[in-house]
Design an enzyme around this catalytic site. Sequence first.
Site, PDB file in Angstrom:
ATOM      1  NE  ARG A 171      -2.982   0.695   3.343  1.00  0.00           N
ATOM      2  CZ  ARG A 171      -2.896   1.189   4.819  1.00  0.00           C
ATOM      3  NH1 ARG A 171      -2.739   2.585   4.363  1.00  0.00           N
ATOM      4  NH2 ARG A 171      -2.355   0.414   5.866  1.00  0.00           N
ATOM      5  CE1 TYR A 213     -17.438   8.314 -16.254  1.00  0.00           C
ATOM      6  CE2 TYR A 213     -16.357   8.687 -14.081  1.00  0.00           C
ATOM      7  CZ  TYR A 213     -16.948   7.581 -15.046  1.00  0.00           C
ATOM      8  OH  TYR A 213     -17.567   6.250 -14.541  1.00  0.00           O
ATOM      9  CG  ASP A 231     -10.056  13.309 -16.128  1.00  0.00           C
ATOM     10  OD1 ASP A 231      -8.947  12.821 -16.832  1.00  0.00           O
ATOM     11  OD2 ASP A 231     -10.520  12.986 -15.524  1.00  0.00           O
ATOM     12  CE  LYS A 234     -13.041   4.966 -19.441  1.00  0.00           C
ATOM     13  NZ  LYS A 234     -12.725   5.718 -17.103  1.00  0.00           N
TER      14      LYS A 234
END
Length: 397
Positions: A59, A112, A184, A209
Site C-alpha cells: 500500500r 465525467y 483530468d 481508459k
Amino acid sequence: MDEERKYHFDTLSIHAAEQEDQNQSLNAPIYMTSTFTFTDLQQAEDTFSFKRRAYVYTRGGNPTINLFEQRLATLENGADGVAFSSGMAAVSSVIMSFAAAGDSVLAHRNLYGSTFGFLNHLITNYGIKTQFIDMTDLNIVEESITPETRVIYLETPTNPALEIIDIEGLCEISHSKGVKVVVDNTFATPVFQKPLDSGADVVLHSATKYISGHGDVVGGFATSKDFDYIQKLKFGYMCELGGVLSPFNAWLLLRGMKTLGLRMERHEKNATAIANFLRAQKEVVKTSYPGFEDHPGHELAARQMNGFGGIISFELDGPRENAEKFVRNLKLIKLAVSLGDAETLVEVPAMMTHRDYPEEELHKFGFSARTVRISAGLEYHEDILEDIENALEKVFR
C-alpha cells in the site's frame, strides 16, 4: 528521469525508469506481494526512520507500482506520480488534498458523471462546496473565483461535449489568486497534451481508459511537477484512504503504455473518419469533434494539443428513442461505458455515465438527452463506418 527525457515519447513509453532485473528479464517482474521482509530489527528501524530506502508494504510502495508511477510521470513531464485503484480514487484524493470544510471548488460544467456526482453530492457532506461554470469563457472563471476557492477542476476535451478549455490562460488567472489547477487528461493522454507544461498543478488520469487500452484494468493516476506534493498525496491520502493499485494491474498498465503512441494515432484516425461520416448524414443534426475547423474550440485545440483525440459526440434527428434504436442496431460497435479500448464503444451519456446530471437541465451542462458518444477503437475504419451506416438505415429508412 531528466536524462531520459531526451528520448522520443514512444521510446519513453517503453523504457522510462526501467531498472535492470537481476535475472535480466526483458519485462519488469510482477512483485505480487503484500509485504516485504527485514533481515533484523535494525534494518526495520533504518527503513521506518527513512535512513534506508526500501519497501515495507505494498500500500505504501511496490517495485511494479513504482515503475508504473515513474514511467507515466515521465510521459506527463511530472516529477513523480501516484497510482490509484481507480480514476475516481485519484479524483477524490486530489480534491481532498486541496480542499477542507469551508472551502470551495470551481469546476467546469461538463465532467465525467461520477466526478460530477462526487463534487455535487458527496463532498458537500464534508462542508466543501462546488460551483459549476463554463470555463471556455475565462472571464467567467475570473469572476467566479472567491476567497474560499482552493482548487479549479476541469477536463479538456470534456466528457461528453468535447469542449476545449484554455489551460495556460486559466492557470494564469488562478495562480494570480493563489488557486490550484487540476486537469483530468484522460481524453487527450500525454500523447496529445501535457497540461503540466501549460501551468497545471496536478494532472490525473483514469488509467482504465487509454493508458491501459485493452479494457482489462481499472486504475487511476496523478502527477505533478511538485515532488513534495506527490509524496503528500501518496502517503497522506492514497495510503490513508486505501486506494492502492494492485501490482498486477500496474504491470498490465505498463504493458498498455508501450503501445500508447501507436494506439492514439489509430484512435484519432478512426475518430476523424467517423466524425466526417456522421457529419455527412442528414439524420445527424449535430456532430462534435475538435478536429473540425468550425468546432468552437478548434483553434485552441490545435494550439494546445498535438492531436484531436479518439472521441466523437453527436445527436440524431428526432426524439431520444432514435438514439436508443441506433445503439440497439449496432453489431460491431459495443454498447458500454468506458472508452479508450481497442474495441469501438458507444453510449448515451444521459442514460449511462452521466445519470447524476439533472436531465431537465442538461443543456446548461453542454449536452442533451439525445447526445450519443462514440469512442473510436482500433478496428479497420471502413468496418466501423459500415456498422454505423447500417444502424442509421434501420432507424430512419
